[in-house]
Design an enzyme around this catalytic site. Structure first.
Site, short mmCIF file in Angstrom:
data_model
loop_
_atom_site.label_atom_id
_atom_site.label_comp_id
_atom_site.label_asym_id
_atom_site.label_seq_id
_atom_site.Cartn_x
_atom_site.Cartn_y
_atom_site.Cartn_z
N HIS A 101 -10.42 -6.12 -0.82
CA HIS A 101 -9.60 -5.87 0.38
C HIS A 101 -10.53 -5.58 1.57
O HIS A 101 -11.65 -5.11 1.38
CB HIS A 101 -8.70 -4.66 0.10
CG HIS A 101 -7.67 -4.38 1.13
ND1 HIS A 101 -7.95 -3.66 2.28
CD2 HIS A 101 -6.36 -4.72 1.19
CE1 HIS A 101 -6.84 -3.57 3.00
NE2 HIS A 101 -5.86 -4.19 2.37
N ASP B 16 1.46 -7.13 2.45
CA ASP B 16 0.60 -6.14 3.11
C ASP B 16 1.46 -5.07 3.79
O ASP B 16 1.17 -4.63 4.91
CB ASP B 16 -0.37 -6.78 4.12
CG ASP B 16 -1.63 -5.93 4.35
OD1 ASP B 16 -1.76 -4.85 3.73
OD2 ASP B 16 -2.48 -6.35 5.15
N HIS C 297 0.80 -1.23 0.00
CA HIS C 297 0.00 0.00 0.00
C HIS C 297 0.83 1.28 0.00
O HIS C 297 2.00 1.29 0.38
CB HIS C 297 -0.92 0.00 1.22
CG HIS C 297 -1.83 -1.19 1.25
ND1 HIS C 297 -2.72 -1.47 0.25
CD2 HIS C 297 -1.97 -2.20 2.15
CE1 HIS C 297 -3.39 -2.59 0.54
NE2 HIS C 297 -2.94 -3.05 1.69
MN MN Z 1 -3.84 -4.58 2.94
#
Ligand code: MN
Length: 309
Positions: free
Chosen positions: A153, A272, A11
């Site tokens: 997500h 992640d 991200h």
């Molecule tokens: Mn995530």
């Protein structure tokens, strides 16, 4: 081992969304904000060759429609420039202005055909609504037409759920349990809504090794079949349309279950970042009890094939 390592649920926060969402300052946010220094350093240290980048939760989900359209566009343009600066290390998933589903479908098409993105990441519910609502169908129609996957997500669970399930147990409400319940519910609702009968070519990516779906498929399918009749069984839809990633779920036994239920060609590596440490993920999968051929598929081959990298 000569295979490359591709991590696909990683991200960032774009300047546009940072301004609109005003995230909580801190070390995690500092990492989300930058796309060259510490990010590349931590990728190199863990042996990660490429990150598939996506705008951090809640992306453009909870804004008013007009602002969401501008914000998603700004985010995707920023991501495009970021990838252009480092094309061997990054590729992108589009942020979509979910509050305006028609505009979201158009933005997905722009992101794929003009910016070269590989699909979209959807951050769970939009203003509390799941994606099986009819109004979101244009997004899936376009994804199927473009032949790109939609990554489902987690988002934080609704306040009513926190009240009913997690009052006095708030520590469980996010990543430890709540996120997974939200996304498992989301992916099964897509199936029971008939989405995959309408779009037989649609492809979905689910993180966290399917948010326990592989473990529960038999039971859910067996009991659901007594409650509602669909053209196919739940597991048939799930296996036909879903690809799973290892994001934040580095367990040998969970991986074995996911491979047994889905087939190894449906499992892809993800970390992640920055919520989870890169090296925790790469060290785990390098030593996980799978064949080197399967390891190479999970680290690299399956993502290359699905995302046409
Ligand atoms: Mn995530």
């Amino acid at each position: 081992m000569a295979n490359k390592i591709i991590a696909i649920e990683e991200h960032f926060t774009s300047p546009t969304l940072r301004e609109l969402v005003s995230p909580k300052p801190g070390m995690i946010q500092d990492k989300l904000n930058e796309l060259a220094g510490i990010r590349i350093k931590e990728m190199d240290e863990a042996g990660i060759d490429m990150q598939g980048l996506s705008e951090n939760n809640p992306a453009a989900h909870n804004l008013d429609p007009e602002t969401a359209v501008k914000a998603a566009r700004g985010s995707n343009d920023f991501l495009y420039e970021t990838i252009q600066a480092n094309p061997s290390r990054f590729f992108g998933f589009a942020a979509l202005p979910l509050p305006d589903p028609k505009a979201a479908a158009d933005e997905l098409e722009r992101a794929v055909t003009k910016l070269g993105f590989k699909g979209a990441m959807i951050m769970g519910t939009t203003n509390g609504q799941f994606l099986d609502e009819r109004k979101f169908r244009p997004i899936f129609e376009r994804a199927a037409k473009l032949d790109v996957p939609v990554y489902i997500h987690p988002s934080p669970v609704k306040p009513e759920i926190i009240e009913a399930f997690f009052k006095d147990h708030v520590a469980l409400s996010g990543a430890p349990l709540g996120f997974g319940l939200e996304t498992l519910t989301h992916t099964f609702r897509l199936i029971t809504s008939g989405l995959f009968d309408e779009y037989p070519a649609l492809k979905i990516i689910v993180g966290h090794l399917g948010e326990t779906a592989p473990y529960t498929l038999w039971r859910t399918e067996h009991n659901l079949d007594k409650m509602m009749k669909m053209p196919k069984l739940l597991g048939e839809y799930y296996r036909a349309h879903s690809w799973l990633t290892t994001s934040g779920a580095f367990s040998n036994s969970a991986l074995a279950c996911a491979i047994a239920e889905m087939g190894v060609e449906r499992i892809m590596f993800a970390v992640d970042w920055p919520y989870i440490n890169n090296a925790l993920g790469t060290k785990w999968l390098k030593q996980a009890p799978v064949s080197d051929n399967d390891r190479a598929l999970i680290f690299e081959g399956n993502a290359r094939k699905l995302l046409k990298l």
